[in-house]
Design an enzyme around this catalytic site. Structure first.
Site, PDB file in Angstrom:
ATOM      1  N   ASP A  20     -61.644 -23.253  25.282  1.00 54.12           N
ATOM      2  CA  ASP A  20     -62.383 -23.350  26.817  1.00 54.12           C
ATOM      3  C   ASP A  20     -63.576 -22.393  26.394  1.00 54.12           C
ATOM      4  OD1 ASP A  20     -63.745 -24.166  29.149  1.00 54.12           O
ATOM      5  OD2 ASP A  20     -61.904 -25.157  29.482  1.00 54.12           O
ATOM      6  N   GLY A  25     -64.551 -22.840  21.450  1.00 56.70           N
ATOM      7  CA  GLY A  25     -64.782 -23.176  22.449  1.00 56.70           C
ATOM      8  C   GLY A  25     -65.922 -23.731  22.777  1.00 56.70           C
ATOM      9  N   HIS A  26     -66.041 -23.096  24.191  1.00 52.08           N
ATOM     10  CA  HIS A  26     -67.126 -24.417  24.880  1.00 52.08           C
ATOM     11  C   HIS A  26     -68.697 -23.887  25.180  1.00 52.08           C
ATOM     12  CE1 HIS A  26     -63.064 -27.507  26.579  1.00 52.08           C
ATOM     13  NE2 HIS A  26     -63.903 -27.300  24.762  1.00 52.08           N
ATOM     14  N   GLY A  27     -68.876 -22.772  24.356  1.00 46.80           N
ATOM     15  CA  GLY A  27     -69.979 -22.148  24.072  1.00 46.80           C
ATOM     16  C   GLY A  27     -70.222 -21.307  25.765  1.00 46.80           C
TER      17      GLY A  27
END
Length: 440
Positions: free
Chosen positions: A222, A244-246
């Site tokens: 995430d 991941g999501h940054g």
């Protein structure tokens, strides 16, 4: 009572020894607190609690205390609260071995817990080393909903914290939670979980300020870093993120709440194979603001949505009422981006609220290319006031567009980088050379 007396006596004897040697620094080993140093007991929770009592309140004011978990030592402990305030203003825990959580959910105990290693109201803690914290989240991911899963490490109501060098593996939820803290530095840490692990954020920050995250790698399922409401003066430098999501600001304003985030610098970071890059996400109907945000010198390697402002996060498609609000987004600068982006997405996506819009969004020297050379990159922009210069992707908004050609008079420079006040523990000595008092 007898056990407590033994602990107190042990600390007094160690302190007297060091005083006789003219040393104000007391160094302990976790083995000092084991009833049997050769024990194969699978739960060492009590030894860690006894060690914390000695560190936090055992030797008087003005003395520095250290606890060491040596390399090749492995201990398993259940969820623990290490609570202050402490008598000593300086506490040091060095972990060069491995600390593990129970492998199965059922072995975590009957009480619901929000974290595995929980530090509350502690000031002046240095937690460092080359060791590993393995919270065995894999047993949680498929069997327990995210709202009921614990974070691996949490700092709550803490000040002047340095967390450095450690590796964390497979948290049940977010790996590190920082809430209501000031002057906290995380440096040279490594957070690891599979891409498919749900909601395993790297670092979540909320209601905190003067937070620094430096020279670290985060590979999770995430957000690598998520900055929540009530946070300001945040410095993130030289972090590698992916999968991941940054590195995200938000989500903010859920359920109509009022959230504020300001003065955030993200510099010299790399996003590799991430779902998002530099992201701001707010819920429709929220209140508050996000302002004075800088993403600078960002490298992209096959990332998706490298630049995204989403003021309609989790938008259900229902028509908003005439008086609906939004978290105001303004003063956001994206500067010196380079690298490759997945070709089937809008590389720059500014999806802003029609009523409040996004103001003073600066794009400066954005040079990103498609990972598929035959597919040009596109942008998506609604209700944003954009100032752009040397951007490799055309940006067209349906209102408030201000694009300056290279020959035009330079626009006003974005705000100067925010000066983040350093913590008292900016760096540790290169080599601590600690020698424990080992009774084994």
């Amino acid at each position: 009572m007898y056990i407590g007396f033994k602990i107190l006596l042990l600390v007094i004897l160690i302190a007297l020894y060091h005083l006789q040697q003219g040393d104000s620094h007391v160094i302990l080993s976790i083995k000092d607190f084991l009833n049997d140093s050769h024990s194969t007991n699978v739960d060492h929770s009590k030894a860690f609690q006894d060690a914390w009592k000695a560190l936090c309140g055992g030797s008087g004011r003005g003395r520095e205390l250290s606890l060491i978990i040596h390399a090749r030592e492995t201990y398993t402990i259940q969820p623990q609260l290490f609570e202050g305030p402490c008598v000593s203003p300086h506490i040091h825990i060095q972990i060069d071995g491995t600390i593990e959580a129970p492998r199965m959910v059922k072995d975590w105990g009957s009480k619901k817990t929000e974290c595995w290693l929980c530090f509350g109201r502690v000031t002046g803690l240095v937690l460092n080393g080359s060791g590993v914290l393995n919270s065995h989240g894999e047993s949680w991911w498929s069997s327990v909903g995210v709202s009921s899963r614990p974070a691996a490490v949490r700092f709550s109501g803490c000040q002047n914290i340095l967390y450095k060098g450690l590796t964390q593996i497979n948290s049940p939820k977010n790996h590190i939670s920082i809430t209501s803290c000031t002057n906290t530095t995380l440096s040279n840490i490594h957070l690891i979980a599979p891409l498919t692990s749900p909601n395993t954020d790297g670092i979540d920050i909320s209601s905190s300020h003067n937070i620094q995250i430096l020279s670290s790698s985060i590979k999770t399922g995430d957000d690598c870093i998520a900055i929540q409401g009530g946070s300001y003066d945040i410095n993130i430098t030289s972090v590698t993120c992916g999968p991941g999501h940054g590195i995200s600001i938000g989500s903010l304003g859920k359920g109509g709440t009022s959230d504020i985030v300001q003065n955030v610098n993200v510099r010299h970071c790399t996003f590799t194979g991430t779902k998002n890059g530099a992201r701001i996400k707010t819920w429709p109907g929220g209140q508050g603001f996000v302002k004075n945000i800088l993403y600078e010198d960002i490298t992209l390697i096959n990332a998706r949505f490298p630049i995204i402002i989403d003021q309609r996060y989790n938008y259900s498609g229902q028509k908003q009422s005439a008086g609906a609000t939004a978290v105001k987004v303004s003063g956001v600068t994206y500067k010196y981006f380079k690298g490759t982006v997945v070709a089937d997405v809008a590389a720059i996506k500014l999806d802003c609220d029609q009523k409040s819009g996004c103001d003073n969004i600066v794009m400066d020297n954005i040079n990103i290319t498609s990972s598929s050379p035959r597919t040009p990159l596109t942008s998506y922009c609604k209700f944003a006031h954009v100032i752009s210069r040397f951007v490799s992707i055309p940006i067209k908004c349906d209102y408030h567009v201000n694009v300056q050609p290279p020959s035009a008079k330079p626009y006003a420079e974005p705000p100067a980088p925010i000066a983040i006040s350093a913590t008292p523990y900016a760096e540790l000595p290169t080599a601590l050379n600690l020698t424990s008092h080992d009774t084994a």
